[in-house]
Scaffold this motif. Sequence first.
Motif, PDB file in Angstrom:
ATOM      1  N   GLN A 213      -5.247  51.650-119.173  1.00 45.66           N
ATOM      2  CA  GLN A 213      -5.693  50.273-118.505  1.00 45.66           C
ATOM      3  C   GLN A 213      -5.435  48.880-118.594  1.00 45.66           C
ATOM      4  OE1 GLN A 213      -7.107  50.046-114.621  1.00 45.66           O
ATOM      5  NE2 GLN A 213      -5.780  48.636-113.670  1.00 45.66           N
ATOM      6  N   GLY A 214      -4.160  48.533-118.778  1.00 47.38           N
ATOM      7  CA  GLY A 214      -4.116  47.368-119.528  1.00 47.38           C
ATOM      8  C   GLY A 214      -4.270  47.198-121.151  1.00 47.38           C
ATOM      9  N   ALA A 215      -3.505  48.940-121.433  1.00 44.39           N
ATOM     10  CA  ALA A 215      -3.646  48.640-123.341  1.00 44.39           C
ATOM     11  C   ALA A 215      -2.182  48.053-123.311  1.00 44.39           C
ATOM     12  CB  ALA A 215      -3.598  49.783-123.501  1.00 44.39           C
ATOM     13  N   PRO A 216      -1.750  47.647-124.761  1.00 41.99           N
ATOM     14  CA  PRO A 216      -0.496  47.005-124.557  1.00 41.99           C
ATOM     15  C   PRO A 216       0.758  48.352-124.740  1.00 41.99           C
ATOM     16  CG  PRO A 216      -1.755  46.454-126.796  1.00 41.99           C
ATOM     17  CD  PRO A 216      -2.914  47.381-125.877  1.00 41.99           C
ATOM     18  N   ARG A 217       1.815  47.997-124.392  1.00 45.02           N
ATOM     19  CA  ARG A 217       2.724  48.490-124.633  1.00 45.02           C
ATOM     20  C   ARG A 217       3.992  48.946-125.023  1.00 45.02           C
ATOM     21  NH1 ARG A 217       1.999  52.729-120.156  1.00 45.02           N
ATOM     22  NH2 ARG A 217      -0.022  52.275-119.018  1.00 45.02           N
ATOM     23  N   ALA A 218       4.466  48.974-124.867  1.00 44.54           N
ATOM     24  CA  ALA A 218       5.929  48.578-126.305  1.00 44.54           C
ATOM     25  C   ALA A 218       7.033  48.901-125.459  1.00 44.54           C
ATOM     26  CB  ALA A 218       6.014  49.045-127.704  1.00 44.54           C
ATOM     27  N   ARG A 219       8.275  48.047-125.872  1.00 49.81           N
ATOM     28  CA  ARG A 219       9.175  48.296-124.620  1.00 49.81           C
ATOM     29  C   ARG A 219      10.037  49.909-125.127  1.00 49.81           C
ATOM     30  NH1 ARG A 219      11.711  43.952-126.049  1.00 49.81           N
ATOM     31  NH2 ARG A 219      10.400  42.132-125.467  1.00 49.81           N
ATOM     32  N   VAL A 220      10.238  50.715-123.766  1.00 52.07           N
ATOM     33  CA  VAL A 220      11.311  51.390-124.574  1.00 52.07           C
ATOM     34  C   VAL A 220      11.962  51.724-124.778  1.00 52.07           C
ATOM     35  CG1 VAL A 220      11.859  54.052-123.555  1.00 52.07           C
ATOM     36  CG2 VAL A 220       9.509  53.260-123.083  1.00 52.07           C
TER      37      VAL A 220
ATOM     38  N   THR B 207       5.734  45.716-129.253  1.00 49.02           N
ATOM     39  CA  THR B 207       6.661  46.243-129.681  1.00 49.02           C
ATOM     40  C   THR B 207       7.423  46.278-130.758  1.00 49.02           C
ATOM     41  OG1 THR B 207       7.814  45.733-126.394  1.00 49.02           O
ATOM     42  CG2 THR B 207       9.588  45.392-128.662  1.00 49.02           C
ATOM     43  N   TRP B 208       7.048  44.711-131.343  1.00 42.57           N
ATOM     44  CA  TRP B 208       7.481  44.461-132.274  1.00 42.57           C
ATOM     45  C   TRP B 208       6.943  45.946-133.578  1.00 42.57           C
ATOM     46  CZ3 TRP B 208       4.680  38.878-133.042  1.00 42.57           C
ATOM     47  CH2 TRP B 208       5.950  38.455-132.342  1.00 42.57           C
ATOM     48  N   ILE B 209       5.177  46.235-133.136  1.00 41.94           N
ATOM     49  CA  ILE B 209       5.100  47.602-134.167  1.00 41.94           C
ATOM     50  C   ILE B 209       6.165  48.749-133.967  1.00 41.94           C
ATOM     51  CG2 ILE B 209       3.333  48.817-133.850  1.00 41.94           C
ATOM     52  CD1 ILE B 209       1.111  45.857-133.828  1.00 41.94           C
ATOM     53  N   GLU B 210       6.280  49.300-132.719  1.00 46.04           N
ATOM     54  CA  GLU B 210       7.175  50.307-132.184  1.00 46.04           C
ATOM     55  C   GLU B 210       8.169  50.335-132.783  1.00 46.04           C
ATOM     56  OE1 GLU B 210       7.608  53.917-131.179  1.00 46.04           O
ATOM     57  OE2 GLU B 210       6.001  52.815-131.378  1.00 46.04           O
ATOM     58  N   ARG B 211       8.771  48.707-133.423  1.00 43.67           N
ATOM     59  CA  ARG B 211      10.116  48.725-134.032  1.00 43.67           C
ATOM     60  C   ARG B 211      10.038  49.009-135.630  1.00 43.67           C
ATOM     61  NH1 ARG B 211      12.553  43.241-131.340  1.00 43.67           N
ATOM     62  NH2 ARG B 211      13.334  44.330-128.690  1.00 43.67           N
ATOM     63  N   ALA B 212       8.787  48.080-136.416  1.00 46.65           N
ATOM     64  CA  ALA B 212       8.615  49.073-137.544  1.00 46.65           C
ATOM     65  C   ALA B 212       8.003  49.780-137.833  1.00 46.65           C
ATOM     66  CB  ALA B 212       7.334  47.752-137.705  1.00 46.65           C
ATOM     67  N   LYS B 213       7.840  51.160-136.838  1.00 50.32           N
ATOM     68  CA  LYS B 213       7.491  52.546-137.640  1.00 50.32           C
ATOM     69  C   LYS B 213       9.226  53.116-137.209  1.00 50.32           C
ATOM     70  CE  LYS B 213       2.939  52.556-135.431  1.00 50.32           C
ATOM     71  NZ  LYS B 213       1.849  53.605-133.552  1.00 50.32           N
ATOM     72  N   ARG B 214       9.998  52.389-136.497  1.00 45.65           N
ATOM     73  CA  ARG B 214      11.079  53.649-136.661  1.00 45.65           C
ATOM     74  C   ARG B 214      12.027  52.907-137.500  1.00 45.65           C
ATOM     75  NH1 ARG B 214      13.138  53.318-130.167  1.00 45.65           N
ATOM     76  NH2 ARG B 214      14.605  54.226-131.207  1.00 45.65           N
ATOM     77  N   SER B 215      11.513  51.735-137.982  1.00 51.50           N
ATOM     78  CA  SER B 215      12.851  50.595-138.924  1.00 51.50           C
ATOM     79  C   SER B 215      13.858  51.694-139.899  1.00 51.50           C
ATOM     80  CB  SER B 215      12.515  49.747-139.585  1.00 51.50           C
ATOM     81  OG  SER B 215      12.793  49.212-140.742  1.00 51.50           O
TER      82      SER B 215
ATOM     83  N   ASP C 269      -2.955  45.969-135.427  1.00 51.25           N
ATOM     84  CA  ASP C 269      -3.065  46.258-133.549  1.00 51.25           C
ATOM     85  C   ASP C 269      -2.984  44.675-133.292  1.00 51.25           C
ATOM     86  OD1 ASP C 269      -5.121  47.418-131.636  1.00 51.25           O
ATOM     87  OD2 ASP C 269      -5.552  45.298-131.812  1.00 51.25           O
ATOM     88  N   ALA C 270      -2.073  45.131-132.242  1.00 48.69           N
ATOM     89  CA  ALA C 270      -1.017  44.075-130.677  1.00 48.69           C
ATOM     90  C   ALA C 270      -2.616  43.772-130.079  1.00 48.69           C
ATOM     91  CB  ALA C 270      -0.614  44.786-129.929  1.00 48.69           C
TER      92      ALA C 270
ATOM     93  N   PRO D  47       7.806  30.683-125.401  1.00 47.66           N
ATOM     94  CA  PRO D  47       7.372  31.264-124.440  1.00 47.66           C
ATOM     95  C   PRO D  47       6.239  32.140-126.257  1.00 47.66           C
ATOM     96  CG  PRO D  47       8.935  32.375-123.447  1.00 47.66           C
ATOM     97  CD  PRO D  47       9.468  31.286-124.648  1.00 47.66           C
ATOM     98  N   ALA D  48       5.091  31.774-125.700  1.00 50.19           N
ATOM     99  CA  ALA D  48       4.477  32.977-126.618  1.00 50.19           C
ATOM    100  C   ALA D  48       4.422  34.345-126.211  1.00 50.19           C
ATOM    101  CB  ALA D  48       2.310  32.118-126.158  1.00 50.19           C
ATOM    102  N   PRO D  49       4.264  34.685-127.760  1.00 50.41           N
ATOM    103  CA  PRO D  49       4.377  36.043-127.342  1.00 50.41           C
ATOM    104  C   PRO D  49       3.868  36.997-126.412  1.00 50.41           C
ATOM    105  CG  PRO D  49       3.796  35.911-129.307  1.00 50.41           C
ATOM    106  CD  PRO D  49       3.923  34.531-128.730  1.00 50.41           C
ATOM    107  N   SER D  50       3.692  37.463-125.607  1.00 51.83           N
ATOM    108  CA  SER D  50       2.564  39.086-124.886  1.00 51.83           C
ATOM    109  C   SER D  50       2.331  39.942-126.010  1.00 51.83           C
ATOM    110  CB  SER D  50       3.392  39.256-123.749  1.00 51.83           C
ATOM    111  OG  SER D  50       4.136  40.197-123.789  1.00 51.83           O
ATOM    112  N   VAL D  51       0.892  40.395-125.465  1.00 60.16           N
ATOM    113  CA  VAL D  51       0.746  41.801-126.103  1.00 60.16           C
ATOM    114  C   VAL D  51       1.627  43.194-126.260  1.00 60.16           C
ATOM    115  CG1 VAL D  51      -0.833  42.834-124.163  1.00 60.16           C
ATOM    116  CG2 VAL D  51      -1.354  43.242-126.280  1.00 60.16           C
TER     117      VAL D  51
END
Length: 238
Positions: A81-88, A223-231, A189-190, A214-218
């Motif tokens: 609970q509360g962990a960063p969740r990348a956008r699907v 989501t940036w990290i997940e996109r970099a993995k799939r790039s 780390d996000a 607006p400032a980026p959320s965790v």
Amino acid sequence: LDAKWPREIGAKSASVAKLPPRPAPLPKPDAAPPAPKPVLVKAEPPPRPVVIQPVADEPVTEAAKPAKPARELKIKPELPQGAPRARVEKNLPRFMLNEDAPVEKAPSIGPETAKRLEAVGVRTIADLLAAAPDEKQQQIGARHISAQTIRDWQSQALLACTVPGLRSREAQALVACGVRDADDLVAGDAEHLVEAIASWGLSDEGSRAWGSAPAPSVDDVATWIERAKRSEKRTVAA
């Protein structure tokens, strides 16, 4: 049986003593008494003998094989609970920058800085990425454009070219927090990055670069990290 023998005929018949009765004829030796009529009796079948055989090791048949355990369902572990969740995202967004774009499109480079770079042969993003920072610093001759500044511009442009959907201000924020390329972003780390970006955004440089967005959320950073993995560009570069 009471029959009498006939009298003898003749003179001496009166003096002849009476003969004993003639015995009954004896049965013939080969004559057997009549056999009694057989009586048919339904005979019960004799019980089958019980044969005890030694128990041998029999091969295991299909029926005797132990049943295979039910296939275990692989359940993806839930994030705490509360962990960063990348956008699907089924499909990744497009890249915000490419190597053929003019150098003015690079993060942190405006029209005046682009003219200085074009004067020393840096006209496209590809030229910027291939430039030698120390050499270009001497050629430009501006005090506010150091070799480190050119390295930061290169890292910002590289992030925008290799991480899908990454905007210019986001690339500037990541480089200011020590992320130089997509591999650094994947290893980041996000939660730590979002705190570092928030601190950078309070500075004069950060407020100018980020503007009123607006400032980026965790979750945004995850989501940036997940996109970099799939790039795909990051995979080819690796």
